[in-house]
Scaffold this active site. Structure first.
Site, PDB file in Angstrom:
ATOM      1  CG  HIS A 240      -2.164  -0.874   0.981  1.00 15.67           C
ATOM      2  ND1 HIS A 240      -2.119  -2.247   1.112  1.00 15.67           N
ATOM      3  CD2 HIS A 240      -3.436  -0.560   0.634  1.00 15.67           C
ATOM      4  CE1 HIS A 240      -3.318  -2.741   0.858  1.00 15.67           C
ATOM      5  NE2 HIS A 240      -4.134  -1.751   0.570  1.00 15.67           N
ATOM      6  CG  ASP A 262      -7.250  -1.945   4.121  1.00 20.81           C
ATOM      7  OD1 ASP A 262      -8.389  -1.555   4.434  1.00 20.81           O
ATOM      8  OD2 ASP A 262      -6.876  -2.039   2.941  1.00 20.81           O
TER       9      ASP A 262
END
Length: 363
Positions: A240, A262
């Protein structure tokens, strides 16, 4: 119950050769023992994950049920997460109401670990939707916000919003409500973001991802995070964002940067299709759509890839998220009076045991 520990990291300091006395699920006393205890590793507070989507191949967005929440706890406690906010992708109203009801029922039935519901959406800017479905993005209204609050009741709600999609009245309404507001999935200018921060929206969701970036003449939401003390979450999986970006973000944000996973789970049974391939999850269009990260791995990455001290990496998964959701009176550190939600980590930062309210969870 008594837990003996060669080393304890309280969240503030290291203690050596300690006994932790637990009564009715809380830490009653921490005191030194005579002589040297045997053993390795250390005790610290249990991890708190404010953004996790599911576990055991049950994605909460596809199955907003008590079973999904239970599966999430069952999977993630094994890597040290004792408390979490189950997270719902951008979804229709009916799914949101089911999610709220399931969380309420899970807690009423004594379900473990759940501290609230993170509604990631539906009040996004469509151009920053990321892997969320554009057809589920909705416009805010005062009436809609009030209905969420009314349906939630005592259930803590954490909500990611794009502030530029709100009128001033709507923004005032949601920030003054019990909802914990976080800015994200947003193309806000720094001025728009700062306006929301000034009103009290002091959280930002997954730094760098699905937001307006920091450019030379347009600082965006990233710039708003860097120039403020807003609590900001980050996904330290190396996918990410680059580990070097994490290092720079930490230098700028200091104690206001905290970890989330996440984490999604393999689930192709509903509107959100998440399939793991090459160590990452993507949706049907190939967009990065969630992580396979655990809090254990996030801490290892912070230490070994980013170069953080162990102590600060642990605080990013314990003390800081507890402060973000106003639970520091019960969680986040190893202190007398707090809940005995603890983990034993090895010296190479692997979870060996987990205690929830003083009860061991691993064989």
């Amino acid at each position: 119950m008594v837990i003996l520990a060669k080393r304890v990291f309280t969240g503030y300091e290291w203690l050596v050769d300690q006994q932790i006395h637990i009564q009715q699920g809380r830490i009653q006393e921490i005191k030194s023992v005579e002589g040297d205890l045997q053993g390795s590793g250390f005790i610290c507070a249990g991890f708190i994950d404010l953004q996790v989507y599911g576990g055991g191949e049950l994605l909460f967005s596809n199955h907003p049920t008590e079973a999904s929440i239970a599966k999430t706890f069952e999977e993630h406690h094994k890597t040290g997460t004792t408390h979490f906010q189950i997270t719902l992708n951008c979804s229709p109203k009916e799914t949101m109401w089911k999610a709220i009801s399931s969380c309420q029922s899970y807690l009423a039935h004594g379900g473990n670990g759940l501290i609230g519901l993170h509604l990631e959406g539906p009040f996004f800017n469509p151009i920053r939707k990321g892997a969320h479905k554009e057809e589920y993005v909705q416009k805010p209204s005062v009436e809609y916000i009030q209905e969420i609050v009314q349906r939630a009741g005592d259930l803590p709600i954490y909500m990611t919003i794009a502030p530029e999609m709100f009128s001033e009245e709507e923004l005032d309404c949601i920030i003054k409500s019990p909802i914990m507001v976080s800015l994200g999935h947003s193309d806000a200018t720094i001025d728009q973001a700062n306006q929301a921060l000034a009103k009290g929206a002091n959280r930002i969701t997954h730094l760098f991802n699905a937001m307006s970036q920091w450019q030379s003449r347009a600082l965006g939401l990233v710039g708003a995070s860097f120039s403020s003390e807003a609590w900001t979450s980050i996904i330290v999986d190396g996918l990410h964002c680059d580990f070097r970006s994490v290092k720079l973000a930490k230098e700028l944000k200091k104690q206001h940067l905290f970890l989330i996973t996440d984490a999604v789970t393999h689930d192709v049974s509903g509107p959100y299709l998440f399939e793991k391939k090459d160590g990452k999850f993507t949706n049907e269009s190939g967009t990065l759509s969630g992580s396979a990260l655990t809090m254990e791995q996030a801490i290892q990455n912070c230490v070994h890839q980013v170069g953080m001290d162990v102590e600060e990496a642990i605080r990013m998964a314990t003390l800081y998220p507890a402060q973000v959701v106003n639970l520091e009176q019960d969680l986040g550190t190893v202190e007398v009076g707090k809940k005995a939600c603890l983990i034993h980590m090895s010296d190479d930062l692997k979870v060996q045991q987990v205690w929830l309210d003083g009860e061991p969870l691993m064989d």
